[in-house]
Design a protein around this motif. Structure first.
Motif, PDB file in Angstrom:
ATOM      1  N   LEU A 125     -19.718  77.114 -10.657  1.00  0.00           N
ATOM      2  CA  LEU A 125     -19.178  76.909  -9.188  1.00  0.00           C
ATOM      3  C   LEU A 125     -20.320  76.104  -8.802  1.00  0.00           C
ATOM      4  O   LEU A 125     -19.638  75.774  -7.322  1.00  0.00           O
ATOM      5  CB  LEU A 125     -20.098  78.301  -9.048  1.00  0.00           C
ATOM      6  N   THR A 126     -21.123  75.342  -9.245  1.00  0.00           N
ATOM      7  CA  THR A 126     -21.732  74.114  -8.755  1.00  0.00           C
ATOM      8  C   THR A 126     -20.617  73.055  -8.874  1.00  0.00           C
ATOM      9  O   THR A 126     -21.083  72.877  -7.231  1.00  0.00           O
ATOM     10  CB  THR A 126     -22.991  74.438  -9.231  1.00  0.00           C
ATOM     11  N   GLY A 131     -19.224  77.275  -3.824  1.00  0.00           N
ATOM     12  CA  GLY A 131     -18.964  77.552  -4.407  1.00  0.00           C
ATOM     13  C   GLY A 131     -19.352  78.653  -3.953  1.00  0.00           C
ATOM     14  O   GLY A 131     -19.874  78.816  -2.957  1.00  0.00           O
ATOM     15  N   THR A 132     -19.034  79.867  -3.888  1.00  0.00           N
ATOM     16  CA  THR A 132     -19.119  81.054  -3.867  1.00  0.00           C
ATOM     17  C   THR A 132     -19.142  82.116  -4.345  1.00  0.00           C
ATOM     18  O   THR A 132     -18.904  82.523  -5.649  1.00  0.00           O
ATOM     19  CB  THR A 132     -18.297  81.667  -2.771  1.00  0.00           C
ATOM     20  N   VAL A 174     -23.763  76.201  -2.794  1.00  0.00           N
ATOM     21  CA  VAL A 174     -22.967  77.655  -3.562  1.00  0.00           C
ATOM     22  C   VAL A 174     -23.719  78.816  -2.943  1.00  0.00           C
ATOM     23  O   VAL A 174     -24.731  78.556  -2.844  1.00  0.00           O
ATOM     24  CB  VAL A 174     -23.337  77.824  -4.603  1.00  0.00           C
TER      25      VAL A 174
END
Length: 254
Positions: A125-126, A131-132, A174
């Motif tokens: 995600l990073t 990212g979420t 994120v």
């Protein structure tokens, strides 16, 4: 700007809110990775989405099994969105007589499950640069009610994960979004809670004009996820009009 298809992982995607969210995200153009324990249901949903021309993959996964979660994460090419939806309630007994085994099961799924998958996918995600993380908690994570001690405690735990993670990830690309639904009528939630007792499950929604549906929640999740990158929906509480709080629900004609 990259035109690559963004990947969304949805846990607990075999039914209810998870399945509805997978459908909505697929419609929004995401490559959706479906995860849940019931492989047959995942495969059926994957076939449904693929038949509609959606980009989808299915992976049987128990979020309480850390080794399995790590193996799943290692096999992904990348991840842009994680929807931590897997969870559920068991029983409605008072603290005095509640079954500790049910409390343990709820904690492992609703809290440790979120922790396992989030930790495993956070590097991807990073690395996505945008990212979420979505945590599907509950209004039970914000206020108590009689007979809900174990579930309330578990959802408070999920709420705290989201709140703490948002602080700890500040400055990194994120977002952490928490969606807290109130009364949602799905095929399985109340039935599972009351161990298959159809009468007790039906009584939860008796006389309530239009409780939320799984698609209502899925629509809200997809809206939050598709906001511009700099917009973070920290906490969104979602209830039907008939529900004013966890303990005040209108039953009868509106």
């Amino acid at each position: 700007m990259s035109t690559r298809t963004r990947t969304a992982v949805v846990t607990g995607a075999s039914s209810g809110i998870g399945a509805a969210t997978a459908r909505r995200l697929a419609e929004a153009g995401f490559h959706v990775v479906l995860t849940a324990r019931r492989a047959d249901r995942l495969d059926a949903l994957a076939k449904e989405l693929a038949a509609d021309g959606r980009s989808v993959a299915a992976h049987a996964l128990d979020v309480t099994d850390r080794a399995a979660v790590d193996a799943f994460a290692a096999g992904l090419d990348g991840c842009d969105v994680l929807v931590n939806n897997a969870g559920g309630a068991l029983g409605a007994d008072p603290v005095e007589s509640a079954d500790p085994a049910e409390w343990r099961t709820m904690y492992e799924v609703n809290v440790l499950g979120v922790l396992h998958v989030t930790q495993a996918l956070l590097p991807a995600l990073t690395a996505s640069g945008d990212g979420t993380i979505v945590v599907l908690s509950s209004t039970a994570g914000l206020a108590t009610y009689e007979g809900g001690g174990g579930y309330v405690a578990a959802k408070h735990g999920a709420h705290v994960i989201a709140e703490t993670l948002r602080l700890e990830l500040n400055g990194r690309p994120v977002r952490v979004i928490e969606i807290a639904p109130g009364m949602v009528k799905t095929d399985e939630f109340a039935l599972t809670r009351f161990h298959g007792d159809t009468d007790r499950a039906a009584a939860v929604y008796a006389g309530v004009d239009a409780p939320l549906t799984a698609d209502d929640v899925a629509d809200t999740v997809t809206w939050a996820v598709t906001r511009p990158s700099h917009v973070n929906v920290d906490l969104l509480v979602l209830r039907p009009r008939a529900q004013a709080s966890n303990t005040k629900v209108h039953r009868g004609a509106p």
